[in-house]
Design an enzyme around this catalytic site. Structure first.
Site, PDB file in Angstrom:
ATOM      1  N   ARG A  62       0.867  -1.183   0.000  1.00 34.45           N
ATOM      2  CA  ARG A  62       0.000   0.000   0.000  1.00 34.45           C
ATOM      3  C   ARG A  62       0.901   1.229   0.000  1.00 34.45           C
ATOM      4  O   ARG A  62       2.118   1.100   0.103  1.00 34.45           O
ATOM      5  CB  ARG A  62      -1.022   0.000   1.163  1.00 34.45           C
ATOM      6  CG  ARG A  62      -0.666  -0.660   2.448  1.00 34.45           C
ATOM      7  CD  ARG A  62       0.454  -0.027   3.195  1.00 34.45           C
ATOM      8  NE  ARG A  62       0.254   1.405   3.358  1.00 34.45           N
ATOM      9  CZ  ARG A  62       1.205   2.269   3.630  1.00 34.45           C
ATOM     10  NH1 ARG A  62       2.467   1.863   3.769  1.00 34.45           N
ATOM     11  NH2 ARG A  62       0.956   3.558   3.748  1.00 34.45           N
ATOM     12  N   ALA A  64       0.764   5.104  -2.226  1.00 37.52           N
ATOM     13  CA  ALA A  64       0.561   5.374  -3.653  1.00 37.52           C
ATOM     14  C   ALA A  64       1.753   4.980  -4.538  1.00 37.52           C
ATOM     15  O   ALA A  64       1.578   4.244  -5.518  1.00 37.52           O
ATOM     16  CB  ALA A  64       0.201   6.854  -3.840  1.00 37.52           C
ATOM     17  N   ARG A 105      -7.232  -0.580  -6.812  1.00 40.64           N
ATOM     18  CA  ARG A 105      -7.618   0.452  -5.838  1.00 40.64           C
ATOM     19  C   ARG A 105      -7.851   1.750  -6.617  1.00 40.64           C
ATOM     20  O   ARG A 105      -7.120   2.021  -7.571  1.00 40.64           O
ATOM     21  CB  ARG A 105      -6.530   0.670  -4.762  1.00 40.64           C
ATOM     22  CG  ARG A 105      -6.488  -0.462  -3.732  1.00 40.64           C
ATOM     23  CD  ARG A 105      -5.575  -0.116  -2.559  1.00 40.64           C
ATOM     24  NE  ARG A 105      -6.221   0.773  -1.613  1.00 40.64           N
ATOM     25  CZ  ARG A 105      -5.571   1.335  -0.581  1.00 40.64           C
ATOM     26  NH1 ARG A 105      -4.277   1.113  -0.396  1.00 40.64           N
ATOM     27  NH2 ARG A 105      -6.215   2.114   0.274  1.00 40.64           N
ATOM     28  N   GLN A 208      -1.847   2.525   9.999  1.00 39.39           N
ATOM     29  CA  GLN A 208      -0.566   2.616   9.273  1.00 39.39           C
ATOM     30  C   GLN A 208       0.497   3.334  10.111  1.00 39.39           C
ATOM     31  O   GLN A 208       1.689   3.036   9.976  1.00 39.39           O
ATOM     32  CB  GLN A 208      -0.747   3.382   7.950  1.00 39.39           C
ATOM     33  CG  GLN A 208      -1.459   2.606   6.866  1.00 39.39           C
ATOM     34  CD  GLN A 208      -2.938   2.900   6.846  1.00 39.39           C
ATOM     35  OE1 GLN A 208      -3.532   3.228   7.860  1.00 39.39           O
ATOM     36  NE2 GLN A 208      -3.558   2.776   5.692  1.00 39.39           N
ATOM     37  N   ASP A 249      -2.066  10.733  -2.289  1.00 40.36           N
ATOM     38  CA  ASP A 249      -2.458   9.676  -3.227  1.00 40.36           C
ATOM     39  C   ASP A 249      -2.783  10.247  -4.591  1.00 40.36           C
ATOM     40  O   ASP A 249      -2.687   9.550  -5.601  1.00 40.36           O
ATOM     41  CB  ASP A 249      -3.634   8.881  -2.674  1.00 40.36           C
ATOM     42  CG  ASP A 249      -3.121   7.889  -1.652  1.00 40.36           C
ATOM     43  OD1 ASP A 249      -2.826   8.313  -0.518  1.00 40.36           O
ATOM     44  OD2 ASP A 249      -2.947   6.715  -2.020  1.00 40.36           O
ATOM     45  N   ASN A 259      -5.456  12.389   0.341  1.00 38.48           N
ATOM     46  CA  ASN A 259      -4.505  11.581   1.133  1.00 38.48           C
ATOM     47  C   ASN A 259      -5.292  10.861   2.224  1.00 38.48           C
ATOM     48  O   ASN A 259      -6.508  11.014   2.348  1.00 38.48           O
ATOM     49  CB  ASN A 259      -3.409  12.487   1.717  1.00 38.48           C
ATOM     50  CG  ASN A 259      -2.275  11.678   2.325  1.00 38.48           C
ATOM     51  OD1 ASN A 259      -1.742  10.776   1.696  1.00 38.48           O
ATOM     52  ND2 ASN A 259      -1.924  11.956   3.580  1.00 38.48           N
ATOM     53  N   LYS A 260      -4.590  10.091   3.009  1.00 38.61           N
ATOM     54  CA  LYS A 260      -5.209   9.243   4.036  1.00 38.61           C
ATOM     55  C   LYS A 260      -6.248  10.014   4.851  1.00 38.61           C
ATOM     56  O   LYS A 260      -6.016  11.161   5.245  1.00 38.61           O
ATOM     57  CB  LYS A 260      -4.102   8.694   4.934  1.00 38.61           C
ATOM     58  CG  LYS A 260      -4.541   7.793   6.059  1.00 38.61           C
ATOM     59  CD  LYS A 260      -5.438   6.653   5.626  1.00 38.61           C
ATOM     60  CE  LYS A 260      -4.869   5.810   4.515  1.00 38.61           C
ATOM     61  NZ  LYS A 260      -5.900   4.925   3.888  1.00 38.61           N
TER      62      LYS A 260
HETATM   63  O1  MRU Z   1      -4.434   3.220   2.283  1.00 36.07           O
HETATM   64  P1  MRU Z   1      -2.953   3.433   2.121  1.00 36.07           P
HETATM   65  O2  MRU Z   1      -2.146   2.898   3.249  1.00 36.07           O
HETATM   66  O3  MRU Z   1      -2.480   2.957   0.768  1.00 36.07           O
HETATM   67  O4  MRU Z   1      -2.803   5.008   2.133  1.00 36.07           O
HETATM   68  C1  MRU Z   1      -1.530   5.573   2.046  1.00 36.07           C
HETATM   69  C2  MRU Z   1      -1.533   7.048   2.129  1.00 36.07           C
HETATM   70  O5  MRU Z   1      -2.545   7.678   2.228  1.00 36.07           O
HETATM   71  C3  MRU Z   1      -0.212   7.732   1.984  1.00 36.07           C
HETATM   72  O6  MRU Z   1      -0.193   8.912   2.731  1.00 36.07           O
HETATM   73  C4  MRU Z   1       0.000   8.096   0.504  1.00 36.07           C
HETATM   74  O7  MRU Z   1      -0.195   6.976  -0.321  1.00 36.07           O
HETATM   75  C5  MRU Z   1       1.360   8.645   0.267  1.00 36.07           C
HETATM   76  S1  MRU Z   1       2.556   7.374   0.473  1.00 36.07           S
HETATM   77  C6  MRU Z   1       4.067   7.938   0.081  1.00 36.07           C
END
Ligand code: MRU
Length: 358
Positions: A62, A64, A105, A208, A249, A259-260
């Site tokens: 996981r 991006a 995704r 995470q 993302d 983003n998350k």
């Molecule tokens: O659901 P995830 O764990 O894939 O989400 C990840 C994030 O939101 C990160 O902040 C984003 O992908 C940037 S990672 C360098």
């Protein structure tokens, strides 16, 4: 691969960066199973594209940029299967696998960016496509690490020296080809002795921050402190956190950032209390086809992820839940967008377009 971590060697004078989440070895993609961390370091060996798509969907891999790199290797595996079954007609035979990978995704645009970059090679290949596609996937992987190193320098230059920073989710080596985006800036700050305290949110519901960022920092001997997501505004109000640093993302053409989930409320708290807000993302996360954040598809995941922790129910049985796993932070709350191509302060459509043209 054994159940240990894939560690890169780090020379004494280099920044700590020892974890890798993806490795191409013995003609297959090996992924560190991030669902099991930090309890165990299990590696999965994948040798077909549907298995790669499943691993992306199920969050074995996981983040991006890491999703994009995994998808690129997925195309290599898809091309191998298509060449075996259809020989010269491999370009038609590969289509179903490309569709499966594209649908793994929805939010991280790096997935589509990587698929498009791999597909751009297809017309040039007359013979077995695997060697050329593998070379391209390896390049995508290596370029991501180089971009992260560059963003680390640029972001740390802008920040200077601060008592504390706060980060969200996991944006480190586990989420990328290596080194990390937001966590890459934090690694660089730490290497320069320019930050005293690193705070990480736990990042409910998938944790995470607690499971991955805390573990990754520990592996690289970078001291940090975990906070509950709900403690962030209080922490920022105390004044030591001068910058909140996150990944992305997808960045829309006007500078809005998906983003998350929980990123948006951090940006609001930062602005309210006078802390600055930095987004660190490679240009492969920028989607100029999305005019604004409203056009970015936001992934809704299974409510069970929210209703349970480590498989144990925590909510009243039968209660419903809403589980969007990303949110959109408007560009107006972002002080700096750091890419490998340069830094855009107060990002907007014109500034972002200028950066990408240059
Ligand atoms: O659901 P995830 O764990 O894939 O989400 C990840 C994030 O939101 C990160 O902040 C984003 O992908 C940037 S990672 C360098």
């Amino acid at each position: 691969m054994s159940s240990s971590t894939a560690k890169t060697t780090t020379a004494a004078n280099e920044l700590p960066d020892t974890i890798r989440a993806l490795v191409w070895r013995d003609d297959a993609l090996h992924l560190l199973d991030q669902r099991q961390l930090p309890q165990s370091c299990d590696w999965l060996k994948l040798d077909d594209a549907p298995a790669v798509a499943r691993a992306i969907h199920d969050m074995v891999v996981r983040g991006a940029p890491a999703i994009g790199i995994a998808a690129a290797y997925g195309v290599v595996l898809a091309a191998r299967a298509a060449w075996l079954t259809a020989n010269k007609d491999w370009r038609e035979a590969i289509e179903p696998d490309l569709q499966i990978l594209a649908g793994a995704r929805p939010t991280a645009v790096n997935l589509h960016w990587a698929l498009a970059r791999m597909q751009a090679l297809f017309t040039e290949l007359d013979d077995d496509p695997e060697p050329a596609l593998l070379a391209e996937a390896n390049r995508i992987h290596a370029e991501d690490v180089a971009a992260n190193r560059r963003m680390g320098e640029l972001g740390a230059d802008l920040i200077g020296s601060v008592p504390a920073v706060l980060t969200h989710c996991n944006t480190g080596s586990l989420a990328t080809g290596g080194f990390g985006t937001a966590l890459g800036v934090i690694r660089t700050l730490y290497g320069r002795g320019a930050v005293k305290q690193v705070y990480a949110t736990e990042t409910r519901p998938w944790l995470q921050g607690a499971r991955l960022t805390a573990w990754e920092l520990q592996q690289d001997a970078i001291p940090g402190q975990l906070i509950a997501d709900s403690a962030a505004a209080a922490l920022i109000s105390h004044g030591d956190v001068k910058w909140v640093i996150v990944g992305a993302d997808r960045v829309a053409a006007n500078g809005d950032v998906a983003n998350k989930i929980g990123t948006y409320q951090l940006a609001i708290a930062a602005r309210y209390h006078g802390a600055r807000f930095m987004v660190v993302a490679p240009t492969s996360s920028v989607d100029m086809a999305c005019a604004s954040g409203a056009d970015i598809p936001i992934e809704d995941r299974n409510p069970e992820e929210l209703l349970k922790v480590a498989g144990q129910a925590v909510a009243a049985g039968g209660f419903a839940a809403w589980n969007p796993v990303f949110d959109v932070t408007p560009a107006s709350l972002i002080d700096a967008l750091v890419t490998e191509a340069g830094v855009v302060e107060q990002p907007d459509q014109a500034r972002l377009a200028r950066l990408l043209q240059a």
